[in-house]
Design a protein around this motif. Structure first.
Motif, PDB file in Angstrom:
ATOM      1  N   HIS A   5      -0.036  10.763   0.968  1.00 31.48           N
ATOM      2  CA  HIS A   5      -1.357  10.281   0.783  1.00 31.48           C
ATOM      3  C   HIS A   5      -2.519  10.181   0.257  1.00 31.48           C
ATOM      4  CE1 HIS A   5      -0.179   9.143   5.536  1.00 31.48           C
ATOM      5  NE2 HIS A   5       0.747  10.343   5.392  1.00 31.48           N
ATOM      6  N   GLY A  10      -4.190   6.653   6.044  1.00 36.75           N
ATOM      7  CA  GLY A  10      -2.570   5.995   7.137  1.00 36.75           C
ATOM      8  C   GLY A  10      -2.539   5.257   7.833  1.00 36.75           C
ATOM      9  N   ARG A  32      -3.038   0.299   7.142  1.00 32.37           N
ATOM     10  CA  ARG A  32      -2.653   1.141   6.807  1.00 32.37           C
ATOM     11  C   ARG A  32      -3.204   0.695   5.399  1.00 32.37           C
ATOM     12  NH1 ARG A  32       2.749   0.749   8.405  1.00 32.37           N
ATOM     13  NH2 ARG A  32       3.729   0.355   6.402  1.00 32.37           N
TER      14      ARG A  32
END
Length: 389
Positions: A233, A275, A322
């Motif tokens: 991420h 996310g 996302r």
């Protein structure tokens, strides 16, 4: 929060890629003045302050703000005018000189990437002063669904009349070169009286500098989002205007005055992502660097769009999404409707993965070490993060 899924067609309609952008070179009353005739105006979301009925608007849907752009070759100028609602410039290419005051007597130069918010009810103009022959490009965010238009400096209106250009009382362009009659004085937008101009607020260069954030002044935060520390991420935020979606309780944006929207930078590392989440407010993304992949929907078929650099994406309120950098690192500016802090809801898998690493949200929605929270506060934070009942 009511779920909103997007079809492939609906998702693509909310992407304004560079090839979808249509400029107008007759958008304003100064469009024929020497030194200004090469500027191009874009209205991506909402009409902005265009004065042309021919302006193409990619997405007319009300967002609470307007998104557009100005494209100008080196040396080209946008003349003095004033706005009633917020006007924010997001410099993507080139070096720009912004000037303000009743004679344009003060000025400040900024180069990409930078963001500046010019106060309402002052005359302002800008020029591409790049050192090389750079076709400057700057996005604009204008406050409100209806901006009320703009007021041009009386000298600009007088000069435009010599080229057969006038403004109607409803602030629309009248071009006599197309066969329109010269309007009677009573049928024109009157110039702002000198007595009223004398009452306008003034700002020094030092004061105006507080309304700008350069690329070097960005304060990146790698703990601003719950999923920022998850493997793969790595999203970071740098606030500019308002508190935005940051989940760092210590985050302080450089500008807190009400604009009707927030503006913040989002940075994704190479192959990184923000996310699955959603926000109850409509958001607009402007891709400044790299390429962004946006995937919509959580329950049901996922829909993906690819947004190259300089794209604009309108993200509907309450839609699951996302963001992923497409290869290299990616930088995006997020504009979110509303002046207050915006809370986002994470997918349960994100909340569980963060908890496994010892991170959670407190009951006020801020990132915290999970071990610091008593059990009841952990439950409250989880309900907030996932909207669990």
């Amino acid at each position: 929060m009511k779920q909103q899924n997007l079809s492939a067609e609906a998702a693509r309609a909310r992407l304004i890629a560079p090839q979808d952008m249509v400029s107008c070179n007759l958008a304003f009353i100064d469009c024929k003045l020497p030194g200004s005739h090469l500027k191009q105006n874009y209205s991506f979301i909402g009409p902005g302050v265009t004065q042309s009925s021919e302006q193409v608007i990619n997405i007319p849907e009300a967002h609470g703000f307007n998104i557009g752009a100005a494209a100008m070759p080196k040396g080209v100028t946008n003349n003095l005018h004033l706005h009633f609602t917020a006007e924010v410039f997001l410099i993507h290419e080139g070096r720009w000189r912004f000037r303000w005051g009743n004679k344009g007597e003060e000025s400040l130069e900024l180069e990409a990437p930078a963001i500046v918010s010019l106060p309402t009810w002052i005359f302002r103009g800008f020029t591409n002063v790049s050192a090389t022959d750079t076709d400057g490009w700057e996005f604009t965010v204008l406050g409100g669904d209806n901006t009320g238009g703009i007021i041009w400096h009386p000298e600009v209106m007088s000069a435009a009349a010599e080229y057969g250009l006038y403004l109607s009382p409803n602030n629309m362009l009248i071009d006599t070169s197309t066969g329109a009659d010269i309007p009677a004085v009573a049928e024109r937008m009157p110039p702002l009286p000198e007595a009223e101009m004398a009452k306008l607020q003034s700002f020094t260069q030092e004061q105006m500098a507080k309304f700008a954030v350069t690329g070097e002044q960005r304060k990146w935060n790698d703990r601003a989002l719950l999923d920022g520390m998850l493997p793969g991420h790595g999203a970071r935020l740098a606030p500019v205007i308002g508190y935005g979606i940051s989940q760092d309780r210590c985050a302080t944006p450089p500008m807190t005055a009400p604009h009707g929207f927030s503006v913040e930078w989002l940075a994704l590392p190479a192959a990184g992502e923000m996310g699955t989440h959603r926000c109850e407010h409509v958001q607009v993304l402007m891709v400044f660097k790299g390429s962004l992949t946006v995937t919509f929907n959580r329950d049901g078929e996922e829909v993906t769009i690819e947004a190259p650099e300089r794209s604009v994406i309108s993200v509907p309120a309450s839609s699951w999404r996302r963001y992923q950098s497409n290869g290299d690192a990616c930088e995006v500016v997020i504009t979110t409707a509303g002046d207050g802090r915006k809370k986002i809801e994470w997918d349960k898998a994100i909340v569980d993965a963060a908890a496994a690493l010892g991170w959670a949200l407190d009951p006020d929605g801020y990132v915290v070490r999970q071990a610091l929270l008593p059990l009841v506060a952990q439950r409250a934070g989880r309900r907030l993060a996932t909207q669990e009942v």
